[in-house]
Structure formats: C-alpha cells, structure tokens
Motif scaffolding. Structure first.
Motif, PDB file in Angstrom:
ATOM      1  N   PHE A  20       0.820  -1.207   0.000  1.00 32.81           N
ATOM      2  CA  PHE A  20       0.000   0.000   0.000  1.00 32.81           C
ATOM      3  C   PHE A  20       0.855   1.259   0.000  1.00 32.81           C
ATOM      4  O   PHE A  20       0.409   2.311  -0.441  1.00 32.81           O
ATOM      5  CB  PHE A  20      -0.921   0.040   1.227  1.00 32.81           C
ATOM      6  CG  PHE A  20      -2.103  -0.868   1.111  1.00 32.81           C
ATOM      7  CD1 PHE A  20      -3.057  -0.664   0.138  1.00 32.81           C
ATOM      8  CD2 PHE A  20      -2.260  -1.931   1.975  1.00 32.81           C
ATOM      9  CE1 PHE A  20      -4.162  -1.490   0.023  1.00 32.81           C
ATOM     10  CE2 PHE A  20      -3.357  -2.768   1.871  1.00 32.81           C
ATOM     11  CZ  PHE A  20      -4.299  -2.549   0.889  1.00 32.81           C
ATOM     12  N   MET A  21       2.070   1.165   0.496  1.00 34.42           N
ATOM     13  CA  MET A  21       2.923   2.345   0.623  1.00 34.42           C
ATOM     14  C   MET A  21       3.815   2.571  -0.603  1.00 34.42           C
ATOM     15  O   MET A  21       4.435   3.609  -0.734  1.00 34.42           O
ATOM     16  CB  MET A  21       3.802   2.218   1.878  1.00 34.42           C
ATOM     17  CG  MET A  21       3.003   2.079   3.159  1.00 34.42           C
ATOM     18  SD  MET A  21       1.690   3.288   3.370  1.00 34.42           S
ATOM     19  CE  MET A  21       2.629   4.735   3.707  1.00 34.42           C
ATOM     20  N   LYS A  22       3.848   1.607  -1.522  1.00 34.08           N
ATOM     21  CA  LYS A  22       4.697   1.736  -2.706  1.00 34.08           C
ATOM     22  C   LYS A  22       4.120   2.810  -3.641  1.00 34.08           C
ATOM     23  O   LYS A  22       2.952   2.737  -4.026  1.00 34.08           O
ATOM     24  CB  LYS A  22       4.735   0.394  -3.442  1.00 34.08           C
ATOM     25  CG  LYS A  22       5.573   0.403  -4.685  1.00 34.08           C
ATOM     26  CD  LYS A  22       5.514  -0.943  -5.385  1.00 34.08           C
ATOM     27  CE  LYS A  22       6.258  -0.859  -6.702  1.00 34.08           C
ATOM     28  NZ  LYS A  22       6.027  -2.054  -7.520  1.00 34.08           N
ATOM     29  N   PRO A  23       4.920   3.821  -4.007  1.00 35.71           N
ATOM     30  CA  PRO A  23       4.421   4.853  -4.920  1.00 35.71           C
ATOM     31  C   PRO A  23       4.138   4.282  -6.309  1.00 35.71           C
ATOM     32  O   PRO A  23       4.956   3.569  -6.873  1.00 35.71           O
ATOM     33  CB  PRO A  23       5.557   5.870  -4.981  1.00 35.71           C
ATOM     34  CG  PRO A  23       6.399   5.585  -3.799  1.00 35.71           C
ATOM     35  CD  PRO A  23       6.250   4.113  -3.514  1.00 35.71           C
ATOM     36  N   LEU A  24       2.960   4.581  -6.840  1.00 42.45           N
ATOM     37  CA  LEU A  24       2.563   4.130  -8.166  1.00 42.45           C
ATOM     38  C   LEU A  24       2.279   5.348  -9.044  1.00 42.45           C
ATOM     39  O   LEU A  24       1.808   6.374  -8.567  1.00 42.45           O
ATOM     40  CB  LEU A  24       1.311   3.254  -8.071  1.00 42.45           C
ATOM     41  CG  LEU A  24       1.476   1.973  -7.258  1.00 42.45           C
ATOM     42  CD1 LEU A  24       0.132   1.355  -6.967  1.00 42.45           C
ATOM     43  CD2 LEU A  24       2.359   0.993  -7.993  1.00 42.45           C
ATOM     44  N   THR A  25       2.536   5.210 -10.330  1.00 39.91           N
ATOM     45  CA  THR A  25       2.338   6.316 -11.268  1.00 39.91           C
ATOM     46  C   THR A  25       0.914   6.287 -11.805  1.00 39.91           C
ATOM     47  O   THR A  25       0.479   5.277 -12.358  1.00 39.91           O
ATOM     48  CB  THR A  25       3.333   6.206 -12.436  1.00 39.91           C
ATOM     49  OG1 THR A  25       4.653   6.095 -11.900  1.00 39.91           O
ATOM     50  CG2 THR A  25       3.249   7.414 -13.343  1.00 39.91           C
ATOM     51  N   SER A  27      -2.266   7.091 -14.360  1.00 37.08           N
ATOM     52  CA  SER A  27      -2.441   7.299 -15.801  1.00 37.08           C
ATOM     53  C   SER A  27      -2.727   8.777 -16.045  1.00 37.08           C
ATOM     54  O   SER A  27      -2.991   9.533 -15.102  1.00 37.08           O
ATOM     55  CB  SER A  27      -3.619   6.455 -16.298  1.00 37.08           C
ATOM     56  OG  SER A  27      -4.828   6.955 -15.734  1.00 37.08           O
ATOM     57  N   LYS A  28      -2.730   9.198 -17.316  1.00 36.54           N
ATOM     58  CA  LYS A  28      -2.958  10.622 -17.600  1.00 36.54           C
ATOM     59  C   LYS A  28      -4.369  11.043 -17.195  1.00 36.54           C
ATOM     60  O   LYS A  28      -4.575  12.172 -16.778  1.00 36.54           O
ATOM     61  CB  LYS A  28      -2.663  10.951 -19.060  1.00 36.54           C
ATOM     62  CG  LYS A  28      -3.631  10.365 -20.054  1.00 36.54           C
ATOM     63  CD  LYS A  28      -3.332  10.831 -21.455  1.00 36.54           C
ATOM     64  CE  LYS A  28      -4.407  10.282 -22.387  1.00 36.54           C
ATOM     65  NZ  LYS A  28      -4.413  10.877 -23.672  1.00 36.54           N
ATOM     66  N   GLU A  29      -5.360  10.129 -17.284  1.00 36.13           N
ATOM     67  CA  GLU A  29      -6.727  10.451 -16.867  1.00 36.13           C
ATOM     68  C   GLU A  29      -6.792  10.681 -15.362  1.00 36.13           C
ATOM     69  O   GLU A  29      -7.392  11.630 -14.883  1.00 36.13           O
ATOM     70  CB  GLU A  29      -7.701   9.335 -17.261  1.00 36.13           C
ATOM     71  CG  GLU A  29      -7.887   9.139 -18.743  1.00 36.13           C
ATOM     72  CD  GLU A  29      -6.876   8.182 -19.354  1.00 36.13           C
ATOM     73  OE1 GLU A  29      -6.028   7.620 -18.614  1.00 36.13           O
ATOM     74  OE2 GLU A  29      -6.912   8.006 -20.586  1.00 36.13           O
ATOM     75  N   LEU A  30      -6.143   9.797 -14.604  1.00 36.52           N
ATOM     76  CA  LEU A  30      -6.137   9.910 -13.148  1.00 36.52           C
ATOM     77  C   LEU A  30      -5.273  11.086 -12.694  1.00 36.52           C
ATOM     78  O   LEU A  30      -5.584  11.760 -11.714  1.00 36.52           O
ATOM     79  CB  LEU A  30      -5.643   8.604 -12.520  1.00 36.52           C
ATOM     80  CG  LEU A  30      -5.696   8.497 -11.007  1.00 36.52           C
ATOM     81  CD1 LEU A  30      -7.116   8.731 -10.498  1.00 36.52           C
ATOM     82  CD2 LEU A  30      -5.202   7.144 -10.550  1.00 36.52           C
ATOM     83  N   ALA A  31      -4.208  11.376 -13.435  1.00 36.98           N
ATOM     84  CA  ALA A  31      -3.320  12.495 -13.098  1.00 36.98           C
ATOM     85  C   ALA A  31      -4.053  13.836 -13.143  1.00 36.98           C
ATOM     86  O   ALA A  31      -3.684  14.766 -12.429  1.00 36.98           O
ATOM     87  CB  ALA A  31      -2.122  12.510 -14.032  1.00 36.98           C
ATOM     88  N   THR A  37       2.612  13.023 -10.053  1.00 30.58           N
ATOM     89  CA  THR A  37       3.713  12.422  -9.297  1.00 30.58           C
ATOM     90  C   THR A  37       3.296  11.062  -8.749  1.00 30.58           C
ATOM     91  O   THR A  37       2.135  10.857  -8.414  1.00 30.58           O
ATOM     92  CB  THR A  37       4.136  13.325  -8.121  1.00 30.58           C
ATOM     93  OG1 THR A  37       2.998  13.549  -7.288  1.00 30.58           O
ATOM     94  CG2 THR A  37       4.683  14.649  -8.595  1.00 30.58           C
ATOM     95  N   PRO A  38       4.243  10.120  -8.663  1.00 32.70           N
ATOM     96  CA  PRO A  38       3.913   8.808  -8.101  1.00 32.70           C
ATOM     97  C   PRO A  38       3.442   8.924  -6.647  1.00 32.70           C
ATOM     98  O   PRO A  38       4.049   9.650  -5.850  1.00 32.70           O
ATOM     99  CB  PRO A  38       5.233   8.030  -8.183  1.00 32.70           C
ATOM    100  CG  PRO A  38       5.992   8.707  -9.273  1.00 32.70           C
ATOM    101  CD  PRO A  38       5.610  10.156  -9.196  1.00 32.70           C
ATOM    102  N   LEU A  39       2.354   8.221  -6.322  1.00 31.78           N
ATOM    103  CA  LEU A  39       1.758   8.267  -4.984  1.00 31.78           C
ATOM    104  C   LEU A  39       1.401   6.863  -4.527  1.00 31.78           C
ATOM    105  O   LEU A  39       1.064   6.010  -5.345  1.00 31.78           O
ATOM    106  CB  LEU A  39       0.455   9.084  -5.018  1.00 31.78           C
ATOM    107  CG  LEU A  39       0.535  10.556  -5.349  1.00 31.78           C
ATOM    108  CD1 LEU A  39      -0.854  11.082  -5.703  1.00 31.78           C
ATOM    109  CD2 LEU A  39       1.085  11.312  -4.176  1.00 31.78           C
ATOM    110  N   SER A  91      -7.739   1.541  -9.369  1.00 29.48           N
ATOM    111  CA  SER A  91      -6.520   0.717  -9.361  1.00 29.48           C
ATOM    112  C   SER A  91      -6.089   0.335 -10.769  1.00 29.48           C
ATOM    113  O   SER A  91      -4.908   0.083 -11.020  1.00 29.48           O
ATOM    114  CB  SER A  91      -6.704  -0.517  -8.498  1.00 29.48           C
ATOM    115  OG  SER A  91      -7.636  -1.400  -9.090  1.00 29.48           O
ATOM    116  N   GLN A  92      -7.030   0.318 -11.725  1.00 28.49           N
ATOM    117  CA  GLN A  92      -6.672   0.017 -13.116  1.00 28.49           C
ATOM    118  C   GLN A  92      -5.897   1.165 -13.766  1.00 28.49           C
ATOM    119  O   GLN A  92      -5.281   0.983 -14.799  1.00 28.49           O
ATOM    120  CB  GLN A  92      -7.944  -0.265 -13.931  1.00 28.49           C
ATOM    121  CG  GLN A  92      -8.661  -1.510 -13.487  1.00 28.49           C
ATOM    122  CD  GLN A  92     -10.024  -1.678 -14.157  1.00 28.49           C
ATOM    123  OE1 GLN A  92     -10.475  -0.807 -14.879  1.00 28.49           O
ATOM    124  NE2 GLN A  92     -10.657  -2.804 -13.904  1.00 28.49           N
TER     125      GLN A  92
END
Length: 95
Positions: A20-25, A27-31, A37-39, A91-92
């Motif tokens: 859960f703590m690993k930063p994930l990038t 997508s452009k829609e979610l950004a 930035t990775p969160l 999550s997708q």
C-alpha cells in the motif's frame, strides 16, 4: 501481579503493508485529478475523496454513489459508481 498484566497488554506497533505504501504512477486520466507524481494507493484514494467532496459529487439520494464529472468519467467509464466499485476502477489507472 499487576505489573505482569500491564506488560502482557502492550502490543507491538503495527507496520504498514509495503504494497500500500509503494508509490505508483497514475495514468494521464487519473493524473488530471490527483497529480502526475507517483503516490501510494492510500494517498490516491485520499486525493480522489478530497476531489469528490470539494466538487459535491456524492449522490444526494444515496451517499454511497459517486456521480462522475468530466474528469472522473474517463476513469470510471460511466456516469455513476458505488464507492466500493470506485477503488477497483481507480486501481486500473495505477502502474
């Protein structure tokens, strides 16, 4: 005897799950909603809820449903989702 009982009640601090703590990038829609930035997943969920509340997107009749606006529609794929369905759809959009 009282000292032994107090010592037995103390539990070690719970460690956060590394997944859960690993930063994930995002997508452009979610950004467009949470930033590019990775969160960690927890922060992504928090920022989405902040966005939903700031824009009054919870359904008035059933507060468990979220009405998608122009920014959330590409993420959800439809006009309304339940809050439980939302986490699966978000999550997708994380890598």
């Amino acid at each position: 005897m009282a000292e032994k009982k107090v010592a037995a009640e103390k539990k070690p601090a719970r460690k956060p799950n590394a997944a859960f703590m690993k930063p994930l990038t995002p997508s452009k829609e979610l950004a467009a909603v949470v930033g590019s930035t990775p969160l960690p997943r927890t922060e992504v969920t928090k920022k989405i809820w902040d966005y939903i509340k700031a824009n009054n997107l919870q359904d008035a009749a059933n507060r468990r449903n979220i009405n998608a606006d122009a920014k959330l529609r590409p993420i959800f794929g439809k006009d309304q989702v339940s809050m439980f369905e939302m986490t699966k759809l978000v999550s997708q959009h994380l890598k």
